[in-house]
Design an enzyme around this catalytic site. Structure first.
Site, PDB file in Angstrom:
ATOM      1  N   CYS A 120      -4.757   2.159  -3.735  1.00 49.73           N
ATOM      2  CA  CYS A 120      -3.424   3.033  -3.169  1.00 49.73           C
ATOM      3  C   CYS A 120      -2.325   1.881  -3.368  1.00 49.73           C
ATOM      4  O   CYS A 120      -1.534   1.579  -2.273  1.00 49.73           O
ATOM      5  CB  CYS A 120      -3.707   3.140  -1.778  1.00 49.73           C
ATOM      6  SG  CYS A 120      -4.997   4.259  -1.488  1.00 49.73           S
ATOM      7  N   HIS A 126       0.805  -1.258  -0.100  1.00 54.75           N
ATOM      8  CA  HIS A 126      -0.208   0.014   0.080  1.00 54.75           C
ATOM      9  C   HIS A 126       0.772   1.270  -0.007  1.00 54.75           C
ATOM     10  O   HIS A 126       2.034   1.286   0.542  1.00 54.75           O
ATOM     11  CB  HIS A 126      -0.862  -0.107   1.403  1.00 54.75           C
ATOM     12  CG  HIS A 126      -1.999   1.040   1.206  1.00 54.75           C
ATOM     13  ND1 HIS A 126      -1.806   2.518   1.586  1.00 54.75           N
ATOM     14  CD2 HIS A 126      -3.533   1.032   1.020  1.00 54.75           C
ATOM     15  CE1 HIS A 126      -2.885   3.120   1.562  1.00 54.75           C
ATOM     16  NE2 HIS A 126      -3.745   2.303   1.481  1.00 54.75           N
ATOM     17  N   GLN A 176      -4.370  -5.014   7.200  1.00 57.73           N
ATOM     18  CA  GLN A 176      -5.167  -5.966   6.451  1.00 57.73           C
ATOM     19  C   GLN A 176      -5.213  -7.191   7.325  1.00 57.73           C
ATOM     20  O   GLN A 176      -6.005  -8.085   6.657  1.00 57.73           O
ATOM     21  CB  GLN A 176      -4.633  -6.063   4.959  1.00 57.73           C
ATOM     22  CG  GLN A 176      -5.915  -6.434   3.952  1.00 57.73           C
ATOM     23  CD  GLN A 176      -6.952  -5.446   3.951  1.00 57.73           C
ATOM     24  OE1 GLN A 176      -6.770  -4.169   3.536  1.00 57.73           O
ATOM     25  NE2 GLN A 176      -8.242  -5.683   3.906  1.00 57.73           N
ATOM     26  N   LYS A 188     -10.269  -0.465  10.065  1.00 59.90           N
ATOM     27  CA  LYS A 188     -10.325  -1.789   9.499  1.00 59.90           C
ATOM     28  C   LYS A 188     -11.016  -2.743  10.376  1.00 59.90           C
ATOM     29  O   LYS A 188     -11.389  -3.851  10.151  1.00 59.90           O
ATOM     30  CB  LYS A 188      -8.923  -2.357   8.759  1.00 59.90           C
ATOM     31  CG  LYS A 188      -8.417  -1.256   7.826  1.00 59.90           C
ATOM     32  CD  LYS A 188      -8.873  -1.718   6.394  1.00 59.90           C
ATOM     33  CE  LYS A 188      -8.144  -1.147   5.482  1.00 59.90           C
ATOM     34  NZ  LYS A 188      -8.641  -1.341   3.953  1.00 59.90           N
ATOM     35  N   ASP A 207       3.182  -3.927   8.334  1.00 57.89           N
ATOM     36  CA  ASP A 207       1.874  -3.348   8.105  1.00 57.89           C
ATOM     37  C   ASP A 207       0.845  -4.421   8.243  1.00 57.89           C
ATOM     38  O   ASP A 207       0.260  -5.303   7.404  1.00 57.89           O
ATOM     39  CB  ASP A 207       1.961  -2.785   6.701  1.00 57.89           C
ATOM     40  CG  ASP A 207       0.653  -2.125   6.249  1.00 57.89           C
ATOM     41  OD1 ASP A 207      -0.351  -2.228   7.332  1.00 57.89           O
ATOM     42  OD2 ASP A 207       0.395  -1.798   5.252  1.00 57.89           O
TER      43      ASP A 207
END
Length: 302
Positions: free
Chosen positions: A257, A14, A94, A117, A91
């Site tokens: 993104c 991303h 997600q 999220k 990261d």
């Protein structure tokens, strides 16, 4: 960081895990190195070993791709990063809403995720950092709350984590995110993962019955983490999104993104359905039926 150092990330990142490292490279003279993936999003062991070397100062990777839905082998990547003396950053935006995460088992030095999220409020997130690294790091923001004592010409900083939390804390956001985390825990990851796998399998198998649809990512629907990215031949994803919107079906369309990944895939944009535990089989069937009619609605075969 210094000239000659390398920051290793994947082509699937991303933008939020690309732009900061580009800035660091411009400032320090370090080099940004990309891990390339196969067509289904897999990063091979050979690619990892070729790109993560003793020159790597930082390795930063998305736990789950927000386009491919693939879960990266973060524990293996972390072990390789540490073997070469690099700091390992993950990261988790997600992944945290979809699966149990143990940052110590992964070996993450830093792990970040966002509140929205997780069914929580926007504008709030969390960053885990390994204690000894946080103690060594100077604060990057200054203001109220991050100090212990101030004189005319000097100051001593508060202990971690307050040292990094300058200014008025987003208390309402933190309370909202905490409530969302508790809600997710009560639903249970067993339920979340089982429901996602069943719905994703139903959706991908349905889309594969439509000749003009291309589904991106792993062949196995269970390896999509609730993310189904696709294109319809001859139809721009924005048109697909608009048509589905008239049927009260909400998807994401565009580059998500992740423009370097779009360039790597050879597409300008894609459509993406994001499934979660609150979706139903009836919704999946209605979605597949609507997708099968998009080309007709746009004038193909009319």
């Amino acid at each position: 960081m210094k000239e000659g150092d390398e920051i290793v990330i994947s082509i699937m990142e991303h933008h939020s895990n690309i732009l900061p490292w580009q800035m660091v490279c411009r400032k320090t003279g370090a080099k940004l190195v990309y891990l390339e993936c196969l067509a289904d999003g897999t990063i091979t062991d050979e690619e990892l070993e070729a790109k993560i070397t003793d020159r790597a100062a930082i390795v930063s990777i998305g736990h789950v791709s927000n386009v491919m839905g693939v879960t990266n082998p973060v524990k293996k990547i972390g072990e390789l990063a540490h073997a070469h003396g690099a700091v390992f950053v993950v990261d988790g935006a997600q992944s945290v809403p979809h699966m149990p995460v143990n940052v110590q088992e992964i070996g993450a030095d830093f792990y970040a995720f966002s509140g929205h999220k997780l069914c929580g409020p926007m504008g709030i997130g969390a960053l885990y950092g390994r204690g000894e690294l946080l103690e060594e790091m100077p604060p990057f923001l200054s203001g109220g709350e991050m100090i212990e004592y101030v004189t005319r010409y000097d100051a001593t900083y508060a202990e971690v984590p307050e040292k990094f939390e300058a200014g008025t804390v987003n208390a309402t956001g933190a309370v909202g995110m905490a409530a969302a985390i508790e809600y997710i825990k009560n639903v249970g990851f067993d339920t979340i993962m089982r429901t996602e796998e069943e719905l994703t399998t139903r959706l991908i198998e349905g889309l594969r019955q439509i000749p003009e649809v291309t589904v991106y990512g792993q062949e196995d629907p269970k390896k999509h983490c609730g993310i189904v990215t696709f294109n319809i031949e001859g139809c721009h994803p924005h048109d697909v999104s608009s048509v589905l919107d008239t049927e009260h079906i909400a998807i994401r369309a565009g580059h998500h993104c992740a423009q370097p990944l779009m360039q790597y895939m050879g597409v300008g944009a894609t459509a993406r359905a994001s499934l979660y535990f609150y979706n139903t089989e009836e919704e999946i069937d209605r979605f597949v039926d609507a997708v099968s009619k998009v080309r007709g609605w746009l004038g193909y075969g009319a």
